[in-house]
Motif scaffolding. Structure first.
Motif, PDB file in Angstrom:
ATOM      1  N   MET A  78      80.136  79.109  54.784  1.00 22.85           N
ATOM      2  CA  MET A  78      79.405  79.686  53.456  1.00 22.85           C
ATOM      3  C   MET A  78      77.871  80.040  54.699  1.00 22.85           C
ATOM      4  SD  MET A  78      79.015  76.387  51.036  1.00 22.85           S
ATOM      5  CE  MET A  78      80.252  75.723  49.800  1.00 22.85           C
ATOM      6  N   ALA A  79      77.481  79.436  55.413  1.00 19.62           N
ATOM      7  CA  ALA A  79      76.067  79.721  55.915  1.00 19.62           C
ATOM      8  C   ALA A  79      77.194  81.063  56.747  1.00 19.62           C
ATOM      9  CB  ALA A  79      75.666  78.630  56.890  1.00 19.62           C
ATOM     10  N   ASP A  80      77.911  80.685  56.729  1.00 20.74           N
ATOM     11  CA  ASP A  80      78.324  82.679  58.040  1.00 20.74           C
ATOM     12  C   ASP A  80      78.309  82.975  57.175  1.00 20.74           C
ATOM     13  OD1 ASP A  80      78.717  80.904  61.170  1.00 20.74           O
ATOM     14  OD2 ASP A  80      81.091  80.562  60.321  1.00 20.74           O
ATOM     15  N   LEU A  81      78.927  83.608  56.141  1.00 23.76           N
ATOM     16  CA  LEU A  81      78.741  84.414  55.571  1.00 23.76           C
ATOM     17  C   LEU A  81      77.206  85.271  53.823  1.00 23.76           C
ATOM     18  CD1 LEU A  81      81.461  83.752  53.617  1.00 23.76           C
ATOM     19  CD2 LEU A  81      81.943  85.254  54.850  1.00 23.76           C
ATOM     20  N   GLY A  82      75.977  83.844  54.597  1.00 22.27           N
ATOM     21  CA  GLY A  82      74.975  84.528  54.234  1.00 22.27           C
ATOM     22  C   GLY A  82      75.135  83.867  53.373  1.00 22.27           C
ATOM     23  N   ILE A  83      74.892  83.192  52.866  1.00 25.83           N
ATOM     24  CA  ILE A  83      75.194  82.022  51.190  1.00 25.83           C
ATOM     25  C   ILE A  83      74.322  81.850  51.258  1.00 25.83           C
ATOM     26  CG2 ILE A  83      76.057  80.502  49.465  1.00 25.83           C
ATOM     27  CD1 ILE A  83      78.853  82.018  50.332  1.00 25.83           C
ATOM     28  N   HIS A  84      72.745  81.389  50.009  1.00 28.84           N
ATOM     29  CA  HIS A  84      72.234  80.740  50.603  1.00 28.84           C
ATOM     30  C   HIS A  84      71.510  79.581  50.610  1.00 28.84           C
ATOM     31  CE1 HIS A  84      71.864  85.447  49.559  1.00 28.84           C
ATOM     32  NE2 HIS A  84      70.464  85.777  50.628  1.00 28.84           N
ATOM     33  N   SER A  85      72.365  78.707  49.261  1.00 30.62           N
ATOM     34  CA  SER A  85      72.660  77.646  49.331  1.00 30.62           C
ATOM     35  C   SER A  85      73.553  76.967  48.501  1.00 30.62           C
ATOM     36  CB  SER A  85      71.263  77.374  47.978  1.00 30.62           C
ATOM     37  OG  SER A  85      71.888  78.434  46.864  1.00 30.62           O
ATOM     38  N   ALA A  86      73.843  75.967  48.863  1.00 30.51           N
ATOM     39  CA  ALA A  86      75.052  74.507  48.418  1.00 30.51           C
ATOM     40  C   ALA A  86      74.834  74.167  47.712  1.00 30.51           C
ATOM     41  CB  ALA A  86      76.301  74.696  49.551  1.00 30.51           C
ATOM     42  N   ASP A  87      74.961  73.818  46.311  1.00 28.05           N
ATOM     43  CA  ASP A  87      75.494  72.752  44.804  1.00 28.05           C
ATOM     44  C   ASP A  87      76.373  71.372  46.434  1.00 28.05           C
ATOM     45  OD1 ASP A  87      75.968  70.908  43.374  1.00 28.05           O
ATOM     46  OD2 ASP A  87      75.301  72.238  42.018  1.00 28.05           O
ATOM     47  N   ILE A  88      76.234  70.795  46.855  1.00 31.75           N
ATOM     48  CA  ILE A  88      77.135  69.865  47.379  1.00 31.75           C
ATOM     49  C   ILE A  88      77.500  68.839  46.576  1.00 31.75           C
ATOM     50  CG2 ILE A  88      76.529  70.845  50.201  1.00 31.75           C
ATOM     51  CD1 ILE A  88      74.590  67.578  49.914  1.00 31.75           C
ATOM     52  N   GLY A  89      77.169  68.463  45.317  1.00 32.44           N
ATOM     53  CA  GLY A  89      78.133  67.337  44.435  1.00 32.44           C
ATOM     54  C   GLY A  89      77.001  66.828  44.190  1.00 32.44           C
ATOM     55  N   LEU A  90      77.345  65.407  42.780  1.00 33.21           N
ATOM     56  CA  LEU A  90      77.206  64.890  41.738  1.00 33.21           C
ATOM     57  C   LEU A  90      76.904  63.454  42.723  1.00 33.21           C
ATOM     58  CD1 LEU A  90      77.697  65.580  38.185  1.00 33.21           C
ATOM     59  CD2 LEU A  90      76.451  63.034  39.215  1.00 33.21           C
ATOM     60  N   PRO A  91      76.020  62.963  43.157  1.00 32.27           N
ATOM     61  CA  PRO A  91      75.792  61.947  43.612  1.00 32.27           C
ATOM     62  C   PRO A  91      76.055  60.293  42.948  1.00 32.27           C
ATOM     63  CG  PRO A  91      73.734  62.676  44.900  1.00 32.27           C
ATOM     64  CD  PRO A  91      74.782  63.827  43.294  1.00 32.27           C
ATOM     65  N   GLY A  92      75.293  60.593  41.722  1.00 33.35           N
ATOM     66  CA  GLY A  92      75.560  59.624  40.815  1.00 33.35           C
ATOM     67  C   GLY A  92      77.165  59.186  40.063  1.00 33.35           C
ATOM     68  N   ALA A  93      77.622  60.098  40.356  1.00 37.62           N
ATOM     69  CA  ALA A  93      79.171  59.829  40.674  1.00 37.62           C
ATOM     70  C   ALA A  93      79.616  59.184  40.220  1.00 37.62           C
ATOM     71  CB  ALA A  93      79.790  61.313  40.179  1.00 37.62           C
ATOM     72  N   GLY A  94      79.539  58.263  41.474  1.00 40.69           N
ATOM     73  CA  GLY A  94      79.778  56.919  42.139  1.00 40.69           C
ATOM     74  C   GLY A  94      80.033  57.058  43.735  1.00 40.69           C
ATOM     75  N   PRO A  95      80.380  55.419  44.602  1.00 43.47           N
ATOM     76  CA  PRO A  95      80.168  55.684  45.772  1.00 43.47           C
ATOM     77  C   PRO A  95      80.721  56.662  47.005  1.00 43.47           C
ATOM     78  CG  PRO A  95      81.011  53.595  44.878  1.00 43.47           C
ATOM     79  CD  PRO A  95      80.582  54.303  43.826  1.00 43.47           C
ATOM     80  N   ARG A  96      82.166  57.411  46.304  1.00 38.21           N
ATOM     81  CA  ARG A  96      82.444  58.298  47.442  1.00 38.21           C
ATOM     82  C   ARG A  96      81.703  59.204  47.022  1.00 38.21           C
ATOM     83  NH1 ARG A  96      86.821  61.987  46.704  1.00 38.21           N
ATOM     84  NH2 ARG A  96      87.385  61.539  49.011  1.00 38.21           N
ATOM     85  N   ALA A  97      81.443  59.691  45.971  1.00 37.33           N
ATOM     86  CA  ALA A  97      80.600  61.106  45.470  1.00 37.33           C
ATOM     87  C   ALA A  97      79.526  60.818  46.488  1.00 37.33           C
ATOM     88  CB  ALA A  97      80.533  61.215  44.407  1.00 37.33           C
TER      89      ALA A  97
END
Length: 413
Positions: free
Chosen positions: A55-74
């Motif tokens: 993503m960074a290599d393509l010049g994408i500015h930001s990333a939503d990396i998940g919903l941490p409240g979904a559980g321990p694995r998340a």
């Protein structure tokens, strides 16, 4: 010959909508909304990290990396990704998703503290009348949840983007009240969400104008995001309409994976913005970005997928191939790329491919042979392969062609 003289571009926009003068950020939702698709596999963290770097290599500015409240694995996955960005200095901003409840926002605050990385939290809640009816909500309840969640997030030092789910089917008066409450509570970014892919480009334009008028009246530096889905097949067109109307950031996913049939395709958005003069970062690693996504999610890239699919720059048609071959003979890569293609293959690190099929001409055969070290002036050989193609109901494979070549050569000895 000047290349500009060879293509008349009906896509040119008036100065008020000039893409080349547009500044828009891209937010990658592959690792959050993309992984919510019921047919994909949630990949191991190593693969997520690999995709994050692409993503960074393509010049994408930001990333939503998940919903941490979904559980321990998340939570652990989100923390690992945040740490990767912090430890490597990866030039990409980070968003974490959360419902407008404290139980979802508190894990985001912990990740910010543990990673040392400044984070944005995207707090979302349904806003449309149909959603309110189904959930037995009223506007006052949504307002209370909005204020409580955003005030808590701000108190924890998080940046806040307020997402009204199903914005494209929500009443203007309701949106105005919700946006006002969010900004008063400390949100400095609002997201217009076409959650079920309801919008048309006309509807997008109306909604973005409404949101921009609201933002201008707040006296605060409020930015506007667009988050679209493609249930009606309009995801990419809607994203471009939102950009033309001046949104600050657009969300998309690799290969368009996401809820139901998915989101705006980040790969195709990048290609279009590059061609329109808005995205000036190289995108020659686009195929790797799509390949890694497909592999880690356990999905196939269709052969006819634009730009990245196997057939994107491949033809067996005689008329098409003849024009491409003539362009090749002029020694102009741009001409070769554009005479029968709306996207230059070289833009994404690919090349034009000439095949031999039932609708091929002799030029296809000669080109195929010469590019593989065979004598393209051998009339008997060319005729034999050409006749074989005309008898078949499919594009010839390399094995079929080489078997015919071997037959011809054997008859001569």
């Amino acid at each position: 010959m000047n290349h500009d003289d060879l293509i008349y571009d009906w896509n040119r926009l008036p100065p008020s909508h000039d893409y080349a003068a547009t500044t828009v950020e891209l937010s990658d939702e592959t690792l959050r909304d993309g992984l919510q698709n019921p047919s994909v596999t949630d990949p191991p963290i190593e693969k997520k990290i690999e995709l994050l770097h692409l993503m960074a290599d393509l010049g994408i500015h930001s990333a939503d990396i998940g919903l941490p409240g979904a559980g321990p694995r998340a939570y652990e996955a989100c923390l690992a990704l945040a740490r990767e960005i912090a430890d490597t200095g990866l030039p990409i901003d980070v968003t974490l998703a959360a419902r407008t409840v404290l139980a979802d926002i508190e894990p985001a605050a912990r990740i910010q503290e543990e990673s040392g990385l400044k984070l944005e939290v995207a707090t979302f809640i349904g806003s449309s009348p149909i959603r309110q009816y189904a959930e037995d909500w009223d506007v006052e309840r949504i307002l209370d949840a909005t204020r409580g969640a955003i005030e808590f997030a701000v108190s924890e030092g998080l940046d806040v983007m307020y997402v009204t789910e199903d914005t494209t089917r929500s009443r203007p008066r309701t949106l105005a009240r919700l946006f006002s409450a969010a900004v008063e509570a400390g949100a400095r970014r609002i997201c217009l969400a076409d959650t079920v892919g309801h919008a048309t480009p006309h509807g997008v334009r109306r909604l973005v104008r409404f949101a921009k008028d609201f933002a201008a009246g707040t006296g605060e530096p409020v930015k506007i995001d667009w988050h679209g889905h493609r249930d009606r097949g309009l995801g990419l067109a809607n994203a471009l309409a939102a950009i033309e109307e001046g949104v600050d950031r657009v969300h998309a996913t690799a290969l368009g994976i996401g809820e139901r049939i998915g989101n705006v395709e980040m790969d195709l958005l990048l290609v279009n913005l590059r061609l329109l003069g808005t995205h000036d970062h190289p995108i020659d690693q686009l195929a790797d970005y799509c390949r890694v996504t497909a592999e880690m999610c356990g999905i196939d890239i269709p052969y006819n997928y634009p730009v990245i699919g196997d057939d994107a720059f491949r033809t067996g048609t005689g008329v098409h191939a003849a024009a491409i071959i003539k362009a090749m003979q002029k020694g102009d890569r741009w001409l070769e790329d554009c005479v029968y293609s709306g996207v230059p293959a070289s833009l994404v690190g690919r090349s034009q491919i000439i095949e031999i099929s039932p609708v091929s001409g002799l030029s296809n055969v000669r080109h195929w042979l010469s590019h593989r070290g065979y004598d393209a002036d051998d009339e008997a050989l060319c005729t034999a392969v050409f006749r074989l193609a005309k008898k078949c109901n499919h594009t010839l494979s390399r094995g079929e062609i080489e078997s015919e070549i071997a037959r011809v050569q054997a008859e001569r000895t």
